[in-house]
Design an enzyme around this catalytic site. Structure first.
Site, PDB file in Angstrom:
ATOM      1  N   LYS A 237      -1.647  -4.938   0.437  1.00 58.60           N
ATOM      2  CA  LYS A 237      -1.842  -4.395   1.784  1.00 58.60           C
ATOM      3  C   LYS A 237      -3.094  -5.014   2.392  1.00 58.60           C
ATOM      4  O   LYS A 237      -3.065  -6.187   2.722  1.00 58.60           O
ATOM      5  CB  LYS A 237      -1.812  -2.882   1.706  1.00 58.60           C
ATOM      6  CG  LYS A 237      -0.335  -2.466   1.534  1.00 58.60           C
ATOM      7  CD  LYS A 237      -0.031  -1.179   0.917  1.00 58.60           C
ATOM      8  CE  LYS A 237       1.488  -1.106   0.712  1.00 58.60           C
ATOM      9  NZ  LYS A 237       1.901  -0.070  -0.208  1.00 58.60           N
TER      10      LYS A 237
ATOM     11  N   SER B 238       1.449   7.064   3.517  1.00 61.17           N
ATOM     12  CA  SER B 238       1.968   5.762   3.926  1.00 61.17           C
ATOM     13  C   SER B 238       2.866   5.817   5.150  1.00 61.17           C
ATOM     14  O   SER B 238       2.950   4.843   5.889  1.00 61.17           O
ATOM     15  CB  SER B 238       2.694   5.102   2.765  1.00 61.17           C
ATOM     16  OG  SER B 238       3.697   5.942   2.248  1.00 61.17           O
TER      17      SER B 238
ATOM     18  N   HIS C 229      -3.383   2.492   1.099  1.00 59.12           N
ATOM     19  CA  HIS C 229      -3.672   2.200   2.511  1.00 59.12           C
ATOM     20  C   HIS C 229      -5.117   2.507   2.894  1.00 59.12           C
ATOM     21  O   HIS C 229      -5.480   2.392   4.059  1.00 59.12           O
ATOM     22  CB  HIS C 229      -2.719   2.981   3.422  1.00 59.12           C
ATOM     23  CG  HIS C 229      -1.279   2.659   3.144  1.00 59.12           C
ATOM     24  ND1 HIS C 229      -0.643   1.577   3.716  1.00 59.12           N
ATOM     25  CD2 HIS C 229      -0.373   3.252   2.332  1.00 59.12           C
ATOM     26  CE1 HIS C 229       0.608   1.535   3.276  1.00 59.12           C
ATOM     27  NE2 HIS C 229       0.795   2.535   2.433  1.00 59.12           N
TER      28      HIS C 229
HETATM   29  C1  LIG Z   1       2.937   0.287  -1.033  1.00 57.74           C
HETATM   30  C2  LIG Z   1       2.568   1.474  -1.818  1.00 57.74           C
HETATM   31  C3  LIG Z   1       2.705   1.498  -3.200  1.00 57.74           C
HETATM   32  C4  LIG Z   1       3.380   0.386  -3.958  1.00 57.74           C
HETATM   33  O1  LIG Z   1       2.579  -0.721  -4.059  1.00 57.74           O
HETATM   34  P1  LIG Z   1       3.261  -2.158  -4.293  1.00 57.74           P
HETATM   35  O2  LIG Z   1       2.170  -2.999  -4.790  1.00 57.74           O
HETATM   36  O3  LIG Z   1       3.805  -2.577  -2.978  1.00 57.74           O
HETATM   37  O4  LIG Z   1       4.352  -1.945  -5.317  1.00 57.74           O
HETATM   38  C5  LIG Z   1       2.232   2.594  -3.878  1.00 57.74           C
HETATM   39  N1  LIG Z   1       1.686   3.647  -3.226  1.00 57.74           N
HETATM   40  C6  LIG Z   1       1.566   3.670  -1.894  1.00 57.74           C
HETATM   41  C7  LIG Z   1       0.952   4.854  -1.232  1.00 57.74           C
HETATM   42  C8  LIG Z   1       2.013   2.591  -1.143  1.00 57.74           C
HETATM   43  O5  LIG Z   1       1.927   2.618   0.191  1.00 57.74           O
END
Ligand SMILES: *Cc1c(COP(=O)(O)O)cnc(C)c1O
Length: 396
Positions: free
Chosen positions: A246, A186, A214
């Site tokens: 995302k 991330s 992602h």
């Molecule tokens: C954003 C993210 C999460 C958390 O997801 P949310 O739905 O925002 O709580 C978990 N793992 C990764 C790799 C992320 O980038």
């Protein structure tokens, strides 16, 4: 230690954080999530959200929500947990559609990715097991591992020989190993070498847990994520986790895998059982988003072109990038002060890019985490590159 007030304990910690240039602030948005935003009252071009396909404010999803409120048997609030009365037909249909899209037996929805990761690790990893996680895994995977009853070991970022060594140790101790990795990291944007990791997990009968927050929507055929990108299939010991906040542009998350996996989570995962189901409206929005995302080959091609344009341009002005072919393109700046100075200069020039500092990243690795979206235009990326060249010239 003597009892103290909240003020006495935390006011000095806040002061210290400010002095270290690590204080965080929440920019206030006055516009929808999109490239052109108003943040803190200032118009700017946003280059740091995770809305990779521009679905967060998509007219077709908004239209579908209005229509659904008028015609579908839904409410806004889910009213209860999934096991009580919260599991609506819209959630159910969404789970089936996600499973069909990924070609897995079952999918289970969660309210956030953070909770999905806590649930998967706390439930699957039991006493006597060992969790092997990449050093740069997302904070929620780290917390999930820490809060499980299993042993938790980290291997250096992407280091396959180190991972294999730990798998050999687990084998010698007859421990069940769970290998846990981000699909796309991330903060760095690079990809886990899933071909090698899957070969290792299969050789050592370990379980593979891929958090593809992602990757889904961005990589692979029909946006099916990192495994698909490498031409791999999920086997019976693979767990995929995706987030819906995302590339999907909505909110929530899902776990994808076998029927036994999903039934186990429904029966035993505390972060699933003891929480209210997400809004019916969110399920409606995600179903529409999935429909758009599956067909988004043209936006994905556009996004890939923007990524190449950005990397080429950044190279030309001598910026330090990482080995990332994803929409996450960090510009490495070293100390937090420098990252903040660049971020503030960009703001003056009309761009919003957050400075990412420790403890989110390691000491000396502060950066601008630039993210690109299919909603950006090449002209906007060119403008960002000019602004970065300005930072380089004026701030060094
Ligand atoms: C954003 C993210 C999460 C958390 O997801 P949310 O739905 O925002 O709580 C978990 N793992 C990764 C790799 C992320 O980038």
């Amino acid at each position: 230690m003597c009892p103290v007030s909240i003020e006495q304990r935390f006011a000095p910690q806040l002061t210290q954080r400010r002095a270290q240039h690590l204080y965080r602030q929440r920019p206030l948005a006055f516009t929808p999530q999109q490239p052109l935003m108003n943040l803190n009252g200032v118009a700017c071009l946003n280059f740091c959200s995770n809305d990779y396909l521009g679905l967060a404010n998509h007219p077709q999803i908004k239209q579908r929500l209005i229509e659904a409120l008028q015609t579908e048997a839904i409410s806004y609030g889910a009213g209860a947990a999934h096991l009580v009365t919260g599991h609506h037909l819209q959630h159910h249909l969404l789970e089936d559609e996600l499973a069909d899209w990924l070609g897995v037996e079952r999918v289970l929805l969660f309210s956030t990715g953070f909770m999905a990761n806590l649930a998967v690790l706390q439930t699957l990893a039991q006493k006597g097991d060992v969790i092997l996680g990449d050093k740069l895994n997302h904070a929620s995977l780290v917390d999930g591992a820490r809060h499980s009853s299993a042993e938790f070991k980290r291997y250096p970022h992407l280091a396959m020989p180190a991972l294999e060594k730990r798998l050999q140790q687990a084998q010698a101790l007859q421990q069940q190993a769970l290998v846990v990795t981000d699909g796309v990291f991330s903060m760095d944007g690079d990809l886990a070498p899933l071909t090698e990791i899957q070969a290792l997990t299969q050789r050592y009968q370990a379980w593979l847990i891929v958090d593809d927050a992602h990757g889904f929507g961005v990589l692979g055929a029909q946006g099916r994520g990192s495994l698909s990108h490498f031409g791999l299939n999920a086997d019976a010991n693979t767990v995929q986790i995706g987030t819906l906040g995302k590339a999907f542009g909505c909110s929530g998350a899902f776990v994808a895998g076998s029927n036994t996996l999903i039934e186990t989570l429904i029966q035993f995962a505390r972060p699933y059982i003891y929480t209210t189901a997400s809004s019916h409206l969110n399920a409606v929005a995600v179903r529409q988003a999935l429909h758009l995302l599956q067909q988004a080959e043209a936006p994905r091609a556009h996004l890939r072109a923007l990524i190449l344009q950005f990397r080429q341009g950044a190279n030309d002005i001598g910026l330090q990038l990482l080995d990332s072919l994803s929409p996450i393109q960090p510009v490495m700046l070293g100390g937090p002060e420098r990252a903040l100075a660049w971020s503030e200069r960009l703001q003056q020039l009309g761009f919003w890019v957050a400075a990412i500092r420790p403890p989110t990243v390691a000491q000396g690795q502060a950066r601008l985490r630039i993210t690109l979206s299919a909603a950006h235009q090449p002209q906007q990326v060119a403008q960002l590159l000019s602004a970065l060249a300005d930072c380089q010239a004026t701030l060094g």
